[in-house]
Structure formats: C-alpha cells, structure tokens
Design an enzyme around this catalytic site. Structure first.
Site: not given
Length: 487
Positions: A97, A313
């Site tokens: 992540d 992201d």
C-alpha cells in the site's frame, strides 16, 4: 472527544509492557513477492468502491517484489507481497500500500481474526514470544514519540506503544508496536537474488473491524510504502540497507508485474516534483486531454482543504476526479458514440451496451503534469466489462463523503502498464509506458554493477497468510485478554 484520541488513550491505560530494543544488523536489499489479491476473481462495482474506501533502503543492492494479478478494475482486489518475519522466520502475506505508512500484521491476540482467508488459505498470526528477535516498543522510544506526536495520558516510560490505523470507511486495525527481523530477497545478479534481512518496527494487530477480517479476502496485514519515517522503506533506508527509491509496473494485460526497491537506471523516466508538505504522493496536474481536446486546469480545482494536487496511489483501484473535471471529461468521452444508451448502476456508475473494440471507438485520456510529464490512459484501460455492459472507471469524487469530496486520486486504473518510479531522496515521481512483463535494470550502489529485475507473479495456489471503536466493555475485555497473554 475525538474517537481516535479516546481509543488510543484507553489502550494506553490498559497496556504496560517491559521491552528491549533490537539493533539493526547489516544486510542488503531484497525481494518481496507481490501478487494481485483477487486475480481472476469476478468483481462487483460495489466491491470496487468498498475496497477504495478502506484504503482511503538506502539500497545497496536492489529489492525485487514480484507481482501477481492483473491490475484491472474488472478483477477487484489488492496487490500483496510475501515477507518473512521473526527468528525463525515465518511467511506473511501483506497488502502493498503506497497510500499508508504503518506496516502491521495480525497477532496471536486477535481472537476474531479469521483462520482462513483468500481462497481458503490458512492464515498465520504473529506471536512475538515465538520469535527470538521479537521485542516490544515502548512510549519513551523516538519511533513512538514521532508516531503519536502528542502527549497522551498513560503513554510514558516503558508503557507499550500502541497504534490505531483507521481507514476512510471507519474500518480499523489496532494493537501495539513491536520490532523484529524482516526477511527479504536481495538482488545479487541478473534475475537472481539471495536472502537478506533487516530490523523493522511494525504493528502487531490485536483487533480489527469485521470488514478487514472478511474470510473471503483476508490477508495477514498491510505493508506500508508511504512517505513518512514509519514506513518499512524509510526504516530500512535509515539503517543503510536500501535507498529511498522504489518502482512498480502493474501488468494489466498478462497479469503480474514488477515491484522493486532501488535505483532504476533503465528505462529512463521523466519525473515531476512531489507537492511539499503532503502526507501522500501528491503531484500538480496541469491539464486533462480527451483525444485532441485539452482543458487546462487551475490549482484550486484539485485543492481540497489541506490536500493539494493529485494523489498517486497504487492501493486504489479506480480514478477519482473533482466534479468540475469529471462531468466534462465523461461528456467528451461519450460524445464519440452518439447512439449510446446510458445506464447508471448503483446510482454512480455510468455504463452502456457496446460490443465493438473500445480502443477504436473511444478517445484516449491524457493527464498532464509539471515538467511536461503526461499519463495516457487508453479506452481499454478506463472502460471495463460488467454484467454485459461497458462501464467507466472514472468516478465523480464530488459525490464522496465530505473529507474526500472533490479529491483527485489516480489509482490502478491509470497506473497499469506503466513503470512508476518513486524517488523520495529527490522528492519526485515519474512514469513511462512500459511492458510490465519484461524487466528493468537496477543499480547496485555498493559495487556499481547493474542487474536485471524481472516480472513475477505469486501463484494463486500458494499459501496465503494474512466502525471504528468497539464499545468500551468489549474493548476492555479484548485488550485485557491479550495483555495478560503477553505478561
């Protein structure tokens, strides 16, 4: 009182552990195998949105994190990596992540954590008592002071340093910090690696919300690749094991891809500066182009509160755009086929019936950034099939909750099939279109040699390990239970 503050204070009053610190030992850069969590699974639009809500080494030799999955929005899921933790080492599978900093794995005290997760694979709970090198982190350590950044009652001296990681939809993981040896594969030659390790502080998850522990898609935890000093990347870099640079190439055609930590020397990548003083990888977007039609942007369009610029992201699946960008963008795309019959699914997804080649029928969308960097997204990347329809992967962030309203966030939808390079040493990020089934070249900073790092995919058949606050009495019972187990 803020609920996060209350929960942390409450945790601190319950726990109080002694500990010692493990000093970082020598090692090289390494390889962590990464896979797409739901590769090949049938995805639903609601699952896409739910996933996105939840989400919202001075390297001497390179670190290779082999990828799996497709990166496509029609195969919903997360990218995950395999790392070894402890002495002796045990394998854990964690979500990679770039949008969060703290690395955490579920621990032995998490009684509600599922025993099996994704594809019914057995999950592993970390137990610091089972590791010869596992140690607790206390409030008087610098790591804890920096993480908390406020004087919380009870967090003093040798009290255990606690964490509460809350996600956008209110789901959470909570527990305490530990330090242990993390095993990874160091790049040692062309497409070759050897075992290496480093000491890392990470969260030991004692409790989590039900949505994070779904038995259908559970993993052992999260591997945070964010910008702050608490990330695993920053910790390994501070001990001289890696450089603060990493890159990923998510293969949206064949599945798998490349994830490497280190100095990428080939291909060469044009970069744009990161927006300073932002918690995520934010960049200034200057224009949006549909086909040959270009619309220049002003800064205020993608400034939301303290959040400035567009967020890059890889942990998010779709692409979220402010309403003033989204509406004209979608209108322009759909104008290329005037006879489309539009349908709205789940009140927010724009879909239509189309059976031809989308790359021939619709325009590419290009996002422009500072330093003449651009990111082109082809129709086959931003359109995907669902229930015999084609649906747009662009989302109107003007319809999001207040804290995320009109945010600009670019996820896997636009990042697939591109090598994306994150350079925290020079505070830049860049990308180039690339064959993610091929290889890249990483420089060994110790010897000056250059090695190939290739694409990988974790087998879907491999063994996987894997709102906000509970009522006070339940929380007290949970924490009392795991505190007594450790004492």
């Amino acid at each position: 009182m803020d609920s996060r503050f209350f929960c942390l204070c409450f945790l601190l009053l319950v726990l109080n552990f002694d500990h010692t610190v493990v000093l970082a030992n020598g090692g090289g850069a390494g390889v962590i195998k990464v896979s797409y969590k739901f590769a090949g699974s049938e995805r639903t639009l609601s699952a896409l949105r739910a996933h996105d809500d939840v989400r919202h080494l001075n390297i001497l030799a390179g670190v290779d994190l082999p990828l799996g999955g497709t990166g496509r929005p029609d195969a919903v899921g997360l990218y995950y990596a395999k790392i070894g933790i402890g002495t002796p080492s045990k394998d854990y599978y964690v979500q990679v992540d770039t949008g969060s900093d703290i690395t955490w794995v579920n621990c032995i005290q998490c009684h509600e954590c599922p025993k099996r997760g994704y594809h019914g694979i057995e999950l592993t709970l970390y137990d610091p008592k089972d590791s010869l090198t596992g140690k607790l982190i206390t409030c008087d350590q610098e790591f804890c002071k920096e993480i908390i950044r406020t004087s919380l009652s009870g967090c003093t001296g040798n009290s255990s340093c606690l964490y509460l990681e809350v996600y956008g939809d209110g789901s959470y993981s909570m527990g305490y910090f530990v330090e242990d040896i993390v095993q990874y594969d160091q790049v040692s030659g062309d497409l070759q690696t050897k075992s290496a390790n480093g000491s890392v502080i990470f969260g030991c998850g004692a409790g989590q919300s039900e949505d994070l522990g779904s038995s259908d898609d559970a993993l052992d935890g999260v591997l945070g690749f964010g910008k702050t000093n608490s990330s695993m990347l920053s910790q390994l870099a501070s001990s001289g094991r890696v450089r603060k640079m990493f890159a990923h190439c998510l293969d949206g055609v064949n599945g798998g891809g490349i994830f490497a930590i280190g100095h990428v020397v080939q291909p060469q990548v044009n970069t744009t500066p990161l927006v300073p003083n932002q918690p995520h990888y934010n960049v200034n977007m200057t224009a949006v182009q549909v086909g040959l039609d270009v619309r220049n942007l002003t800064t205020y369009i993608y400034t939301v509160g303290d959040n400035k610029g567009a967020i890059i992201d890889s942990g998010t699946t779709l692409a979220y755009l402010p309403e003033v960008i989204y509406l004209p963008l979608v209108k322009k795309i759909l104008s290329w086929q005037s006879d489309l019959e539009l349908r709205t699914l789940h009140d927010i997804y724009t879909c239509f019936d189309y059976s031809g080649s989308v790359d021939d029928a619709f325009p590419p969308v290009t996002f422009h950034f500072e330093n003449s960097l651009h990111l082109k997204v082809y129709p086959s990347e931003y359109l995907f099939p669902f229930e015999d329809l084609m649906c747009l992967g662009f989302q109107n962030s003007g319809l999001q909750s207040q804290d995320k309203q009109n945010i600009t966030l670019l996820g896997d939808l636009v990042l697939s099939n591109k090598l994306v390079l994150y350079d925290l040493e020079n505070q830049t990020i860049g990308w180039t279109e690339y064959n993610c089934s091929s290889s890249i070249k990483l420089k060994d900073e110790l010897t000056g040699s250059v090695h190939l790092v290739g694409a990988h995919s974790l087998s879907r058949g491999c063994s996987l390990h894997a709102p906000m606050v509970l009522f006070s009495l339940l929380l007290m019972a949970l924490l009392h239970g795991f505190s007594t187990e450790l004492l």
